[in-house]
Design a protein around this motif. Structure first.
Motif, short mmCIF file in Angstrom:
data_model
loop_
_atom_site.label_atom_id
_atom_site.label_comp_id
_atom_site.label_asym_id
_atom_site.label_seq_id
_atom_site.Cartn_x
_atom_site.Cartn_y
_atom_site.Cartn_z
N TYR A 1 0.83 -1.20 0.00
CA TYR A 1 0.00 0.00 0.00
C TYR A 1 0.86 1.25 0.00
CZ TYR A 1 1.03 -0.06 5.01
OH TYR A 1 1.67 -0.08 6.21
N GLU A 2 0.24 2.35 -0.42
CA GLU A 2 0.93 3.63 -0.40
C GLU A 2 0.98 4.13 1.03
OE1 GLU A 2 1.16 7.76 -2.95
OE2 GLU A 2 -0.52 6.38 -3.28
N ILE A 3 2.15 4.57 1.46
CA ILE A 3 2.34 5.08 2.82
C ILE A 3 1.60 6.40 2.96
CG2 ILE A 3 4.05 5.88 4.51
CD1 ILE A 3 6.07 4.00 2.94
N TYR A 4 0.84 6.55 4.04
CA TYR A 4 0.13 7.80 4.30
C TYR A 4 1.12 8.97 4.26
CZ TYR A 4 -4.14 5.41 5.86
OH TYR A 4 -5.28 4.65 5.92
N GLN A 5 0.71 10.04 3.62
CA GLN A 5 1.57 11.21 3.46
C GLN A 5 2.14 11.69 4.80
OE1 GLN A 5 2.45 12.65 0.42
NE2 GLN A 5 3.90 13.78 1.66
N GLU A 6 1.30 11.69 5.84
CA GLU A 6 1.74 12.21 7.14
C GLU A 6 2.87 11.39 7.78
OE1 GLU A 6 -1.23 11.51 10.51
OE2 GLU A 6 -2.41 10.97 8.73
N TRP A 7 3.09 10.15 7.31
CA TRP A 7 4.14 9.31 7.88
C TRP A 7 5.29 9.04 6.90
CZ3 TRP A 7 -0.78 6.66 9.43
CH2 TRP A 7 -1.21 7.11 10.69
N ARG A 8 5.22 9.63 5.72
CA ARG A 8 6.22 9.35 4.69
C ARG A 8 7.62 9.85 5.08
NH1 ARG A 8 3.84 10.25 -1.05
NH2 ARG A 8 2.28 8.79 -0.34
N TRP A 9 7.71 10.86 5.93
CA TRP A 9 9.01 11.41 6.35
C TRP A 9 9.87 10.37 7.07
CZ3 TRP A 9 10.12 11.28 11.53
CH2 TRP A 9 9.04 11.11 12.41
N ARG A 10 9.25 9.31 7.57
CA ARG A 10 9.99 8.27 8.30
C ARG A 10 10.81 7.36 7.38
NH1 ARG A 10 5.03 6.23 12.14
NH2 ARG A 10 4.90 8.09 13.44
#
Length: 151
Positions: free
Chosen positions: A74-83
């Motif tokens: 799945y595509e990683i939620y934008q809010e957690w992509r910085w990780r």
């Protein structure tokens, strides 16, 4: 250090299909099963065991931990992509189940979760924010029926 885009989802449930859900500390109101990224050098089973211990205080070796052989991408939620690394957009999640004899008190990681609850499987599937988590919980009934016919 960036997270590896490979993770586990561990549906912790009782024999009578009560499901443990955890409320995320970084997003109140988001409920989920145990999840976590694989650390370098770990097998998926080791990741599942570590995450169960870190997030619930349970020793998965004391119960029945099963690799369900389900893989979700799945595509990683934008809010957690910085990780994750700069070009990482997708995660591969591997689903496990941990069966307990009955509802057990949990020791949550305050850094990761605000609270926990046990819910019947249908309600738990409706409560989680992730569709792959809901699908895994909905799979519980079929898995339980299969296990009963093969015992």
């Amino acid at each position: 250090m960036y997270k590896t885009p490979i993770s586990v989802l561990v549906v912790i449930h009782t024999i009578d299909l009560q499901v443990l859900l955890l409320e995320r500390a970084d997003h109140p109101g988001y409920w989920q099963s145990v999840t976590g990224s694989q650390d370098p050098g770990e097998t998926l089973l080791q990741t599942a065991m570590r995450e169960v211990s870190e997030e619930t205080g349970l020793r998965s070796a004391d119960y029945e931990l099963t690799d369900w052989q389900i893989e979700n991408r799945y595509e990683i939620y934008q809010e957690w992509r910085w990780r994750y690394g700069p070009d990482v957009r997708f995660n591969t999640e591997h689903v496990f189940g941990l069966c307990l004899p009955d509802m057990t008190p949990i020791k949550i990681s305050a850094r990761e979760h605000l609270s926990y609850t046990w819910l019947p499987w249908q309600q738990a599937a409706e409560q989680v924010f992730s569709s792959s988590n809901a699908d895994a919980i909905l799979n519980l009934l079929a898995r339980a029926q299969f296990a009963q016919t093969n015992t």
